[in-house]
Design a protein around this motif. Structure first.
Motif, PDB file in Angstrom:
ATOM      1  N   ILE A   1       0.876  -1.172   0.000  1.00 31.96           N
ATOM      2  CA  ILE A   1       0.000   0.000   0.000  1.00 31.96           C
ATOM      3  C   ILE A   1       0.914   1.223   0.000  1.00 31.96           C
ATOM      4  O   ILE A   1       1.649   1.446   0.961  1.00 31.96           O
ATOM      5  N   ALA A   2       0.870   2.004  -1.055  1.00 29.72           N
ATOM      6  CA  ALA A   2       1.784   3.125  -1.216  1.00 29.72           C
ATOM      7  C   ALA A   2       1.422   4.245  -0.255  1.00 29.72           C
ATOM      8  O   ALA A   2       0.320   4.794  -0.308  1.00 29.72           O
ATOM      9  N   ASP A   3       2.357   4.577   0.648  1.00 30.39           N
ATOM     10  CA  ASP A   3       2.152   5.704   1.553  1.00 30.39           C
ATOM     11  C   ASP A   3       2.366   7.036   0.836  1.00 30.39           C
ATOM     12  O   ASP A   3       1.698   8.014   1.143  1.00 30.39           O
ATOM     13  N   ARG A   4       3.310   7.071  -0.076  1.00 28.70           N
ATOM     14  CA  ARG A   4       3.538   8.290  -0.857  1.00 28.70           C
ATOM     15  C   ARG A   4       4.076   7.920  -2.233  1.00 28.70           C
ATOM     16  O   ARG A   4       4.583   6.813  -2.450  1.00 28.70           O
ATOM     17  N   MET A   5       3.977   8.865  -3.139  1.00 28.88           N
ATOM     18  CA  MET A   5       4.358   8.633  -4.528  1.00 28.88           C
ATOM     19  C   MET A   5       5.118   9.851  -5.037  1.00 28.88           C
ATOM     20  O   MET A   5       4.761  10.992  -4.728  1.00 28.88           O
ATOM     21  N   GLU A   6       6.160   9.600  -5.817  1.00 27.28           N
ATOM     22  CA  GLU A   6       6.947  10.677  -6.422  1.00 27.28           C
ATOM     23  C   GLU A   6       7.143  10.374  -7.901  1.00 27.28           C
ATOM     24  O   GLU A   6       7.422   9.229  -8.284  1.00 27.28           O
ATOM     25  N   ASP A   7       7.003  11.411  -8.717  1.00 31.45           N
ATOM     26  CA  ASP A   7       7.247  11.296 -10.146  1.00 31.45           C
ATOM     27  C   ASP A   7       8.689  11.733 -10.406  1.00 31.45           C
ATOM     28  O   ASP A   7       9.038  12.910 -10.259  1.00 31.45           O
ATOM     29  N   ILE A   8       9.571  10.776 -10.762  1.00 27.86           N
ATOM     30  CA  ILE A   8      11.000  11.063 -10.951  1.00 27.86           C
ATOM     31  C   ILE A   8      11.358  11.090 -12.431  1.00 27.86           C
ATOM     32  O   ILE A   8      12.515  10.886 -12.799  1.00 27.86           O
TER      33      ILE A   8
ATOM     34  N   ILE B   1       6.736  18.427   6.219  1.00 30.54           N
ATOM     35  CA  ILE B   1       7.074  18.040   4.845  1.00 30.54           C
ATOM     36  C   ILE B   1       5.780  17.758   4.091  1.00 30.54           C
ATOM     37  O   ILE B   1       4.935  16.993   4.559  1.00 30.54           O
ATOM     38  N   VAL B   2       5.627  18.396   2.946  1.00 26.87           N
ATOM     39  CA  VAL B   2       4.454  18.199   2.101  1.00 26.87           C
ATOM     40  C   VAL B   2       4.935  17.720   0.735  1.00 26.87           C
ATOM     41  O   VAL B   2       5.807  18.347   0.120  1.00 26.87           O
ATOM     42  N   TYR B   3       4.362  16.599   0.270  1.00 26.00           N
ATOM     43  CA  TYR B   3       4.735  16.039  -1.020  1.00 26.00           C
ATOM     44  C   TYR B   3       3.691  16.448  -2.054  1.00 26.00           C
ATOM     45  O   TYR B   3       2.516  16.122  -1.932  1.00 26.00           O
ATOM     46  N   ASP B   4       4.138  17.170  -3.077  1.00 23.39           N
ATOM     47  CA  ASP B   4       3.257  17.554  -4.168  1.00 23.39           C
ATOM     48  C   ASP B   4       3.501  16.602  -5.332  1.00 23.39           C
ATOM     49  O   ASP B   4       4.289  15.665  -5.248  1.00 23.39           O
ATOM     50  N   LYS B   5       2.836  16.853  -6.456  1.00 15.88           N
ATOM     51  CA  LYS B   5       2.986  15.964  -7.608  1.00 15.88           C
ATOM     52  C   LYS B   5       4.409  15.976  -8.141  1.00 15.88           C
ATOM     53  O   LYS B   5       4.935  14.952  -8.568  1.00 15.88           O
ATOM     54  N   ASP B   6       5.048  17.139  -8.177  1.00 15.01           N
ATOM     55  CA  ASP B   6       6.384  17.223  -8.780  1.00 15.01           C
ATOM     56  C   ASP B   6       7.400  17.879  -7.857  1.00 15.01           C
ATOM     57  O   ASP B   6       8.485  18.248  -8.305  1.00 15.01           O
ATOM     58  N   ALA B   7       7.087  18.091  -6.593  1.00 19.90           N
ATOM     59  CA  ALA B   7       8.029  18.762  -5.703  1.00 19.90           C
ATOM     60  C   ALA B   7       7.765  18.335  -4.264  1.00 19.90           C
ATOM     61  O   ALA B   7       6.709  17.811  -3.929  1.00 19.90           O
ATOM     62  N   ILE B   8       8.769  18.596  -3.425  1.00 15.41           N
ATOM     63  CA  ILE B   8       8.676  18.336  -1.994  1.00 15.41           C
ATOM     64  C   ILE B   8       8.914  19.649  -1.271  1.00 15.41           C
ATOM     65  O   ILE B   8       9.945  20.297  -1.478  1.00 15.41           O
ATOM     66  N   TYR B   9       7.988  20.055  -0.421  1.00 16.20           N
ATOM     67  CA  TYR B   9       8.085  21.317   0.291  1.00 16.20           C
ATOM     68  C   TYR B   9       8.396  21.031   1.754  1.00 16.20           C
ATOM     69  O   TYR B   9       7.704  20.261   2.413  1.00 16.20           O
ATOM     70  N   ILE B  10       9.463  21.680   2.267  1.00 18.15           N
ATOM     71  CA  ILE B  10       9.890  21.519   3.649  1.00 18.15           C
ATOM     72  C   ILE B  10       9.638  22.831   4.373  1.00 18.15           C
ATOM     73  O   ILE B  10      10.141  23.886   3.964  1.00 18.15           O
ATOM     74  N   ASP B  11       8.862  22.773   5.447  1.00 18.36           N
ATOM     75  CA  ASP B  11       8.521  23.963   6.228  1.00 18.36           C
ATOM     76  C   ASP B  11       9.603  24.192   7.271  1.00 18.36           C
ATOM     77  O   ASP B  11       9.745  23.425   8.221  1.00 18.36           O
ATOM     78  N   LEU B  12      10.403  25.261   7.064  1.00 19.40           N
ATOM     79  CA  LEU B  12      11.479  25.587   7.981  1.00 19.40           C
ATOM     80  C   LEU B  12      11.028  26.511   9.102  1.00 19.40           C
ATOM     81  O   LEU B  12      11.752  26.725  10.061  1.00 19.40           O
ATOM     82  N   GLY B  13       9.865  27.124   8.976  1.00 15.59           N
ATOM     83  CA  GLY B  13       9.356  27.971  10.036  1.00 15.59           C
ATOM     84  C   GLY B  13       9.907  29.377  10.047  1.00 15.59           C
ATOM     85  O   GLY B  13       9.876  30.046  11.070  1.00 15.59           O
ATOM     86  N   GLY B  14      10.451  29.886   8.951  1.00 15.99           N
ATOM     87  CA  GLY B  14      10.949  31.265   8.898  1.00 15.99           C
ATOM     88  C   GLY B  14      12.404  31.371   9.278  1.00 15.99           C
ATOM     89  O   GLY B  14      13.075  30.402   9.627  1.00 15.99           O
ATOM     90  N   SER B  15      12.957  32.610   9.194  1.00 14.72           N
ATOM     91  CA  SER B  15      14.384  32.828   9.421  1.00 14.72           C
ATOM     92  C   SER B  15      14.767  32.717  10.883  1.00 14.72           C
ATOM     93  O   SER B  15      15.933  32.499  11.213  1.00 14.72           O
ATOM     94  N   HIS B  16      13.804  32.884  11.812  1.00 14.71           N
ATOM     95  CA  HIS B  16      14.120  32.849  13.242  1.00 14.71           C
ATOM     96  C   HIS B  16      13.797  31.501  13.873  1.00 14.71           C
ATOM     97  O   HIS B  16      13.779  31.392  15.098  1.00 14.71           O
TER      98      HIS B  16
ATOM     99  N   SER C   1       8.162   6.611  -8.408  1.00 15.69           N
ATOM    100  CA  SER C   1       8.740   5.974  -7.229  1.00 15.69           C
ATOM    101  C   SER C   1       7.651   5.853  -6.169  1.00 15.69           C
ATOM    102  O   SER C   1       7.050   6.860  -5.771  1.00 15.69           O
ATOM    103  N   LEU C   2       7.390   4.628  -5.714  1.00 18.70           N
ATOM    104  CA  LEU C   2       6.353   4.359  -4.720  1.00 18.70           C
ATOM    105  C   LEU C   2       7.012   3.894  -3.428  1.00 18.70           C
ATOM    106  O   LEU C   2       7.957   3.093  -3.455  1.00 18.70           O
ATOM    107  N   TYR C   3       6.509   4.381  -2.301  1.00 26.46           N
ATOM    108  CA  TYR C   3       7.038   4.045  -0.985  1.00 26.46           C
ATOM    109  C   TYR C   3       5.940   3.393  -0.162  1.00 26.46           C
ATOM    110  O   TYR C   3       4.800   3.862  -0.151  1.00 26.46           O
TER     111      TYR C   3
END
Length: 408
Positions: free
Chosen positions: A254-261, A342-357, A278-280
């Motif tokens: 059962i694929a938990d996440r999917m990435e188009d490479i 961490i949010v996985y989109d169709k063609d990108a991975i977004y990492i929330d760093l929480g700003g400069s501070h 790529s299936l995980y």
């Protein structure tokens, strides 16, 4: 008198085995009860009770004839698949969020894709919400270990519920627990009790006698009551599953996440070219070999180009003799729902760093969430000093009255 026959008087035996036997019977106390001495006279007194006893004994005999199943699960088994199934507007997403909050102490803003949580010292759960679609129902029935079947108590059983039960009978029946929702719509307690009893017996008819049925009475602040959700989660955590023969002999993921490479330049030139995906996920059933042909529901048969073993993103806690889990061990793995920054989109991975501070050290006293408490903590001058320095103007154009004028 002479013609009469003189017969001897019978003399009882005073010795010998027969005499001893008769002597022993004189003061004998009966040890056996009437039912033990004459069992046929007490054979059947209650017909229904006897039928249940006979049925139970036959069931036990039949169970002994079953061939014992070989447990193929590894030392650390994969998470148990829990599917939440029901018609639309019955409360599937709300129950999903409440179960995750009970286990991981986090609330999901949006439910998307499977969510894996640690449910105990030796059990993890992968929770999946089934869409109101016949194809999704077929796919879920093939892989689910436990199904939470949600039923709207104010409406009753709907066509989607019967469709899913028919699908389960074809693919191997998983464990099914019923959940009645919308019980707060009943104003009359007597009517609610009758509805509960009627739906329970209908549920037993469709699934099996004695199937567990939970009641979610109402919602508080957009969530189900904590005690009811907690009791449901306790049943899920200790439930035992009988492995199905088809599943333990076939590998499935059962694929938990999917990435188009795929190559972006190639996709730009030929948008309809073949993709590399790529299936995980956790491998269940038996061992999966590399470079084999797999079937993806709704897509077809494809061959695996390469397969790698990755570290467990949601490992089981240490198997120590403790009654409960610590806060660090209450892990959650929900890559599609945006948990963990961490949010996985169709063609990108977004990492929330929480700003400069976000990487600076936190202050010793962080500001509280309540604005009123924060304003009280930020007060510089006490109340008596503020009263001393304050002044009041009674009429326009006149001098203000201070604290010194009042004392004079």
């Amino acid at each position: 008198m002479e013609g009469e026959d003189h017969k001897k008087v019978h003399r009882k035996r005073q010795s010998g085995p027969k005499a001893e036997k008769k002597k022993s019977k004189i003061n004998h106390q009966q040890d056996l009860t009437p039912q033990q001495r004459n069992p046929r006279a007490f054979s059947i007194q209650h017909a229904r009770k006897t039928a249940k006893i006979v049925q139970r004994s036959q069931d036990l005999k039949t169970k002994k004839h079953h061939i014992p199943l070989v447990d193929r699960t590894p030392v650390e088994p994969p998470p148990v698949v829990v599917a939440i199934v029901g018609p639309p507007k019955v409360g599937k997403t709300t129950l999903f969020q409440c179960i995750v909050k009970n286990y991981a102490k986090q609330r999901l803003a949006n439910v998307q894709g499977p969510v894996t949580v640690v449910a105990g010292k030796n059990r993890r759960l992968t929770i999946v919400e089934c869409n109101n679609d016949i194809n999704a129902m077929i796919d879920v029935a093939k892989v689910a270990d436990l199904v939470l079947l949600l039923v709207d108590a104010s409406f009753g059983f709907e066509m989607e519920t019967f469709e899913f039960l028919n699908i389960c009978q074809v693919h191997g029946f998983p464990r099914i627990m019923g959940v009645l929702t919308h019980l707060d719509s009943f104003k009359d307690n007597k009517k609610m009790r009758k509805t509960k009893k009627r739906l329970k017996h209908r549920f037993w008819t469709e699934v099996y006698q004695g199937a567990k049925l939970f009641y979610l009475s109402g919602m508080v602040n957009g969530e189900y009551q904590k005690t009811e959700v907690h009791n449901l989660c306790r049943f899920i955590s200790v439930m035992k599953f009988r492995p199905l023969q088809w599943r333990i002999t076939h590998p499935y993921v059962i694929a938990d996440r999917m990435e188009d490479i795929s190559d972006p330049e190639l996709l730009r030139q030929k948008p309809k070219s073949d993709r590399k995906v790529s299936l995980y996920g956790y491998v269940r059933g038996t061992h999966m070999k590399n470079h084999i042909t797999v079937h993806i529901p709704g897509c077809g048969d494809y061959s695996i180009s390469d397969m790698h073993f990755l570290p467990d993103p949601c490992p089981s806690p240490d198997r120590e003799k403790r009654r409960s889990l610590s806060a660090k061990e209450r892990m959650i793995y929900a890559p599609m729902s945006g948990v963990g920054g961490i949010v996985y989109d169709k063609d990108a991975i977004y990492i929330d760093l929480g700003g400069s501070h976000s990487h600076t050290q936190a202050d010793e006293y962080s500001a509280p969430a309540n604005e009123f408490v924060a304003s009280l903590m930020n007060v510089e001058d006490p109340l008596d000093k503020k009263m001393t320095s304050s002044h009041v103007t009674m009429f326009s154009g006149t001098a203000p009255i201070t604290d010194g004028d009042m004392e004079g």
